[in-house]
Design a protein around this motif. Structure first.
Motif, PDB file in Angstrom:
ATOM      1  N   TYR A  14       0.830  -1.206   0.000  1.00  0.00           N
ATOM      2  CA  TYR A  14       0.000   0.000   0.000  1.00  0.00           C
ATOM      3  C   TYR A  14       0.864   1.255   0.000  1.00  0.00           C
ATOM      4  O   TYR A  14       0.574   2.226  -0.715  1.00  0.00           O
ATOM      5  CB  TYR A  14      -0.956  -0.001   1.195  1.00  0.00           C
ATOM      6  N   ALA A  15       1.946   1.253   0.773  1.00  0.00           N
ATOM      7  CA  ALA A  15       2.853   2.397   0.801  1.00  0.00           C
ATOM      8  C   ALA A  15       3.516   2.606  -0.558  1.00  0.00           C
ATOM      9  O   ALA A  15       3.713   3.749  -0.990  1.00  0.00           O
ATOM     10  CB  ALA A  15       3.903   2.213   1.892  1.00  0.00           C
ATOM     11  N   ALA A  16       3.832   1.527  -1.253  1.00  0.00           N
ATOM     12  CA  ALA A  16       4.475   1.624  -2.565  1.00  0.00           C
ATOM     13  C   ALA A  16       3.550   2.287  -3.584  1.00  0.00           C
ATOM     14  O   ALA A  16       4.010   3.082  -4.418  1.00  0.00           O
ATOM     15  CB  ALA A  16       4.903   0.238  -3.047  1.00  0.00           C
ATOM     16  N   VAL A  17       2.263   1.977  -3.537  1.00  0.00           N
ATOM     17  CA  VAL A  17       1.313   2.592  -4.465  1.00  0.00           C
ATOM     18  C   VAL A  17       1.228   4.093  -4.211  1.00  0.00           C
ATOM     19  O   VAL A  17       1.232   4.897  -5.150  1.00  0.00           O
ATOM     20  CB  VAL A  17      -0.088   1.936  -4.353  1.00  0.00           C
ATOM     21  N   VAL A  18       1.190   4.495  -2.953  1.00  0.00           N
ATOM     22  CA  VAL A  18       1.127   5.920  -2.618  1.00  0.00           C
ATOM     23  C   VAL A  18       2.430   6.621  -3.027  1.00  0.00           C
ATOM     24  O   VAL A  18       2.397   7.731  -3.565  1.00  0.00           O
ATOM     25  CB  VAL A  18       0.798   6.123  -1.129  1.00  0.00           C
TER      26      VAL A  18
END
Length: 158
Positions: A14-18
């Protein structure tokens, strides 16, 4: 970035997408930013208001309508718009918080602010909701609108 629907997501995913979202924002890739969101992703920038004679425009709606228009207009008004991501914190349920400084030099009108060639840099706090599909389903952003106006030389008195 390949997104697989059946994959189990973690906080790191999820952090990578943001992080990718802000990379695309820095590259002024509005369609790419929107591509990281679900088709019906919610969009809310509570500090954003443009007052007119008959109405007040607020930034609440969907990424595909309100969000894309605001991002494109912001980039147009601030051609050197950039962002510096300080932190991205996520959990395995898809909740993501990002602390980001956004800034640029105004070259065209933005809302009621006429361009004077001034620069702003303001801290922003973003809340994202990620989906198991790997896409973002909600974006909310907060910042000090008065701080941006002051930096741009727009002082308004009611």
């Amino acid at each position: 970035m390949t997104i697989t629907a059946a994959q189990t997501r973690t906080a790191v995913d999820y952090a990578a997408v943001v992080s990718e979202f802000f990379d695309r924002y820095r590259a002024h890739d509005v369609p790419g930013m929107a591509d990281l969101c679900t088709i019906n992703a919610d969009f809310s920038y509570p500090p954003f208001e443009v007052w007119g004679k008959q109405r007040v425009l607020r930034a609440d709606g969907k990424v595909g309508t309100v969000g894309r228009a605001i991002w494109a207009g912001f980039i147009q008004a601030f051609p050197n718009l950039t962002n510096v991501v300080h932190t991205v914190e996520a959990n395995d349920e898809g909740d993501v918080v990002a602390q980001v400084d956004i800034g640029g030099t105004q070259q065209q009108p933005w809302g009621l602010i006429t361009p004077a060639g001034k620069t702003f840099s303001e801290p922003h706090l973003f809340l994202f909701k990620g989906e198991p599909s790997g896409l973002i389903s909600s974006i909310t952003g907060y910042w000090n609108n008065a701080g941006i106006s002051q930096q741009l030389g727009h002082l308004e008195v009611d």
